[in-house]
Design a protein around this motif. Structure first.
Motif, mmCIF file in Angstrom:
data_model
loop_
_atom_site.group_PDB
_atom_site.id
_atom_site.type_symbol
_atom_site.label_atom_id
_atom_site.label_comp_id
_atom_site.label_asym_id
_atom_site.label_seq_id
_atom_site.Cartn_x
_atom_site.Cartn_y
_atom_site.Cartn_z
ATOM 1 N N MET A 1 -4.262 23.730 -86.578
ATOM 2 C CA MET A 1 -2.816 23.514 -86.617
ATOM 3 C C MET A 1 -2.181 24.170 -87.835
ATOM 4 S SD MET A 1 -2.440 21.905 -83.820
ATOM 5 C CE MET A 1 -0.711 21.489 -83.889
ATOM 6 N N THR A 2 -2.918 24.285 -88.931
ATOM 7 C CA THR A 2 -2.378 24.867 -90.148
ATOM 8 C C THR A 2 -2.732 26.344 -90.301
ATOM 9 O OG1 THR A 2 -4.310 24.097 -91.400
ATOM 10 C CG2 THR A 2 -2.369 22.672 -91.360
ATOM 11 N N GLY A 3 -3.546 26.839 -89.355
ATOM 12 C CA GLY A 3 -3.908 28.256 -89.407
ATOM 13 C C GLY A 3 -5.001 28.560 -90.392
ATOM 14 N N GLY A 4 -5.695 27.525 -90.872
ATOM 15 C CA GLY A 4 -6.760 27.735 -91.847
ATOM 16 C C GLY A 4 -7.828 26.692 -91.691
ATOM 17 N N GLU A 5 -8.680 26.559 -92.683
ATOM 18 C CA GLU A 5 -9.753 25.580 -92.646
ATOM 19 C C GLU A 5 -9.217 24.214 -93.083
ATOM 20 O OE1 GLU A 5 -12.833 26.045 -91.522
ATOM 21 O OE2 GLU A 5 -12.239 28.085 -90.983
ATOM 22 N N ALA A 6 -9.586 23.157 -92.370
ATOM 23 C CA ALA A 6 -9.176 21.808 -92.736
ATOM 24 C C ALA A 6 -10.041 21.299 -93.874
ATOM 25 C CB ALA A 6 -9.294 20.883 -91.550
ATOM 26 N N ALA B 1 -8.638 27.246 -79.091
ATOM 27 C CA ALA B 1 -8.592 26.352 -80.251
ATOM 28 C C ALA B 1 -9.807 25.446 -80.247
ATOM 29 C CB ALA B 1 -7.313 25.527 -80.234
ATOM 30 N N ASP B 2 -10.294 25.169 -81.447
ATOM 31 C CA ASP B 2 -11.427 24.268 -81.637
ATOM 32 C C ASP B 2 -10.893 22.888 -82.003
ATOM 33 O OD1 ASP B 2 -13.727 22.920 -82.276
ATOM 34 O OD2 ASP B 2 -14.182 24.112 -84.082
ATOM 35 N N THR B 3 -10.939 21.950 -81.074
ATOM 36 C CA THR B 3 -10.408 20.614 -81.362
ATOM 37 C C THR B 3 -11.268 19.852 -82.361
ATOM 38 O OG1 THR B 3 -11.552 19.715 -79.423
ATOM 39 C CG2 THR B 3 -9.251 20.419 -79.137
ATOM 40 N N GLY B 4 -12.486 20.326 -82.622
ATOM 41 C CA GLY B 4 -13.308 19.713 -83.657
ATOM 42 C C GLY B 4 -12.823 20.046 -85.048
ATOM 43 N N ASN B 5 -12.003 21.092 -85.181
ATOM 44 C CA ASN B 5 -11.372 21.468 -86.451
ATOM 45 C C ASN B 5 -9.856 21.479 -86.247
ATOM 46 O OD1 ASN B 5 -10.954 22.441 -89.079
ATOM 47 N ND2 ASN B 5 -11.131 24.582 -88.415
ATOM 48 N N LEU B 6 -9.346 20.368 -85.718
ATOM 49 C CA LEU B 6 -7.961 20.314 -85.261
ATOM 50 C C LEU B 6 -6.969 20.624 -86.373
ATOM 51 C CD1 LEU B 6 -5.993 19.707 -82.977
ATOM 52 C CD2 LEU B 6 -6.113 17.286 -83.588
ATOM 53 N N LEU B 7 -7.142 20.014 -87.540
ATOM 54 C CA LEU B 7 -6.167 20.212 -88.615
ATOM 55 C C LEU B 7 -6.182 21.657 -89.092
ATOM 56 C CD1 LEU B 7 -6.625 16.918 -90.676
ATOM 57 C CD2 LEU B 7 -5.153 17.386 -88.713
ATOM 58 N N GLY B 8 -7.379 22.238 -89.163
ATOM 59 C CA GLY B 8 -7.453 23.637 -89.540
ATOM 60 C C GLY B 8 -6.767 24.526 -88.528
ATOM 61 N N ASP C 1 -7.197 13.644 -66.332
ATOM 62 C CA ASP C 1 -8.402 13.035 -66.903
ATOM 63 C C ASP C 1 -8.499 13.272 -68.412
ATOM 64 O OD1 ASP C 1 -9.152 12.083 -64.453
ATOM 65 O OD2 ASP C 1 -10.550 13.731 -64.009
ATOM 66 N N GLN C 2 -7.713 14.210 -68.929
ATOM 67 C CA GLN C 2 -7.747 14.532 -70.358
ATOM 68 C C GLN C 2 -6.763 13.684 -71.174
ATOM 69 O OE1 GLN C 2 -9.752 16.790 -71.933
ATOM 70 N NE2 GLN C 2 -10.830 17.173 -70.005
ATOM 71 N N ARG C 3 -6.070 12.733 -70.552
ATOM 72 C CA ARG C 3 -5.035 11.969 -71.269
ATOM 73 C C ARG C 3 -5.604 11.129 -72.406
ATOM 74 N NH1 ARG C 3 -1.570 9.406 -66.369
ATOM 75 N NH2 ARG C 3 -3.698 8.892 -65.725
ATOM 76 N N GLY C 4 -6.780 10.521 -72.199
ATOM 77 C CA GLY C 4 -7.382 9.738 -73.270
ATOM 78 C C GLY C 4 -7.720 10.598 -74.463
ATOM 79 N N ARG C 5 -8.252 11.792 -74.203
ATOM 80 C CA ARG C 5 -8.554 12.732 -75.294
ATOM 81 C C ARG C 5 -7.278 13.168 -75.990
ATOM 82 N NH1 ARG C 5 -10.764 18.771 -74.319
ATOM 83 N NH2 ARG C 5 -11.297 19.337 -76.471
ATOM 84 N N ALA C 6 -6.233 13.401 -75.203
ATOM 85 C CA ALA C 6 -4.944 13.795 -75.798
ATOM 86 C C ALA C 6 -4.419 12.708 -76.739
ATOM 87 C CB ALA C 6 -3.920 14.076 -74.692
ATOM 88 N N MET C 7 -4.523 11.450 -76.325
ATOM 89 C CA MET C 7 -4.079 10.354 -77.164
ATOM 90 C C MET C 7 -4.862 10.325 -78.480
ATOM 91 S SD MET C 7 -2.087 7.759 -77.664
ATOM 92 C CE MET C 7 -1.412 7.155 -76.106
ATOM 93 N N ALA C 8 -6.161 10.545 -78.412
ATOM 94 C CA ALA C 8 -6.985 10.541 -79.625
ATOM 95 C C ALA C 8 -6.582 11.667 -80.563
ATOM 96 C CB ALA C 8 -8.459 10.655 -79.249
ATOM 97 N N LEU C 9 -6.299 12.859 -80.012
ATOM 98 C CA LEU C 9 -5.915 13.994 -80.848
ATOM 99 C C LEU C 9 -4.527 13.804 -81.463
ATOM 100 C CD1 LEU C 9 -7.308 16.877 -78.608
ATOM 101 C CD2 LEU C 9 -8.244 16.062 -80.786
#
Length: 414
Positions: free
Chosen positions: A409-414, A400-407, A335-343
């Motif tokens: 992934m980079t280990g810091g603030e996006a 992990a906070d998917t609302g701050n995904l880039l941060g 059921d999470q596949r649509g969310r995965a595609m968006a991320l």
């Protein structure tokens, strides 16, 4: 699963791993070309046949034996391009590039075609990259194009490369030498192969390329073109050598060096690597001051070279670099596949390389697949909507906070 269909003899499929290795070669070459001011040009895969008959030369093996020529529905004779210089000179004339500031410096890459006997490093469809500097007779241009190929091979780390350097002189000065060479060959016809005898009067220089022991014996006492250079040609060759010396580029002078194409004049060169065996040339070229005039244009001096991707990679003899991905997004619940595609889309739009499972695997299978493709991080979307970020090198996993995904992934603030 095997198929009854196979690639035609002398051609091959370039699979993804091989493309990665080729992309490295192309990237190094492109960077060096751009820094030296060479701009990319692309010509058609096929041209009118007479372009090569006039430009390459009817007496050459390329035209006599190796071209793939066909007639189109308009009964025009067309040929898959066997080399790149004549088409570029045609484009130079057709598009009025002689009106631009000279020299015009061009770089190219693409497939070429010759009906040769297939072997390692020699194919009927092969791929080359090269450059042309059109509109100058300066020895500086000769030295520069040689230096650029030397730089490419050096940056790639191709081992055991030797630069062989020679001169064919200008067309007028070479005519007298060719008569002397023909006379020498006629005096020793009994020791020559039938192929060399047949070409004495149309292309005697090719005798220097023969592997036959009898022919080699005859050519050991043959006059060489370097002994017959005019004063101007000798001065040009001396300046090219002096410029290469100043640039720290080592070379060996080869008085017997020839090219398999008729348009060459003055400086010729060949980068060879003994590791390649009988097809030892990685790349080569030279000056062709009369070609554009042969094609109907004004007298226009030019110089250039071509190198083969397949031969460079064969000489390197190394494993293609692993591609590697920044991230993989896995789901614990379908059921999470649509969310995965968006991320995944968010990551790709931000410049990350990212993938998700397309095969319906369970979470364990997704993690194995992520490892196989070299993902450095895996974002795991749990069934309850939370997420975990897994470091594939250490196996460590944290929320992990998917609302701050880039941060994240980079280990810091996006």
């Amino acid at each position: 699963m095997a198929s009854k269909f196979q690639a035609p003899r002398g051609t091959f499929d370039v699979l993804p791993a091989a493309w990665r290795a080729r992309a490295r070669v192309e990237g190094v070459a492109k960077g060096i070309f751009e820094r030296a001011g060479y701009e990319t040009i692309q010509t058609p895969t096929f041209e009118h046949t007479d372009l090569f008959e006039r430009g390459v030369g009817k007496s050459t093996d390329i035209v006599r034996k190796e071209m793939f020529t066909f007639e189109d529905k308009g009964e025009r004779s067309l040929t898959l391009r066997p080399e790149g210089t004549a088409p570029i000179c045609r484009a130079y004339l057709e598009h009025g590039m002689h009106k631009l500031a000279q020299p015009v410096k061009l770089a190219y890459t693409g497939p070429f075609f010759r009906h040769e006997r297939p072997q390692a490093g020699r194919y009927r469809q092969f791929h080359q990259f090269g450059i042309e500097a059109i509109g100058t007779d300066s020895p500086l241009a000769d030295a520069e194009v040689i230096m650029l190929l030397s730089d490419i091979l050096g940056e790639l780390g191709v081992p055991g490369v030797v630069l062989r350097l020679g001169s064919l002189g200008s067309l007028d000065a070479r005519a007298a030498y060719l008569e002397e060479l023909k006379a020498h060959l006629h005096r020793h016809e009994g020791d020559l192969t039938a192929d060399v005898r047949d070409r004495i009067d149309i292309n005697p220089l090719r005798a220097f390329d023969s592997d036959d022991e009898g022919v080699r014996g005859v050519m050991a006492s043959a006059p060489t073109i370097l002994e017959a250079l005019s004063e101007d040609d000798a001065a040009h060759f001396a300046e090219v050598r002096a410029l290469l010396d100043a640039a720290g580029i080592a070379y060996e002078i080869d008085a017997t060096l020839v090219r398999g194409i008729d348009y060459y004049t003055r400086t010729i060169f060949s980068f060879v690597c003994d590791a390649l065996g009988s097809v030892s040339e990685i790349g080569g070229g030279g000056r062709y001051d009369g070609l554009i005039e042969q094609l109907g244009g004004p007298a226009t001096p030019a110089v250039g070279w071509a190198a083969g991707y397949e031969r460079v990679l064969l000489a390197l003899d190394e494993e293609p670099p692993a591609l590697g991905r920044h991230a993989f997004v896995a789901v614990a619940d379908p059921d999470q596949r649509g969310r995965a595609m968006a991320l995944v889309t968010e990551l790709r739009n931000a410049g990350f390389s990212a993938e998700l499972d397309l095969g319906g695997r369970a979470l364990k299978g997704q993690l194995k697949h992520a490892d196989r493709i070299g993902a450095r991080q895996v974002l795991i979307l749990e069934a309850d909507g939370t997420a975990q970020l897994r470091d594939m090198a250490t196996g460590e996993q944290r929320p992990a906070d998917t609302g701050n995904l880039l941060g994240e992934m980079t280990g810091g603030e996006a």
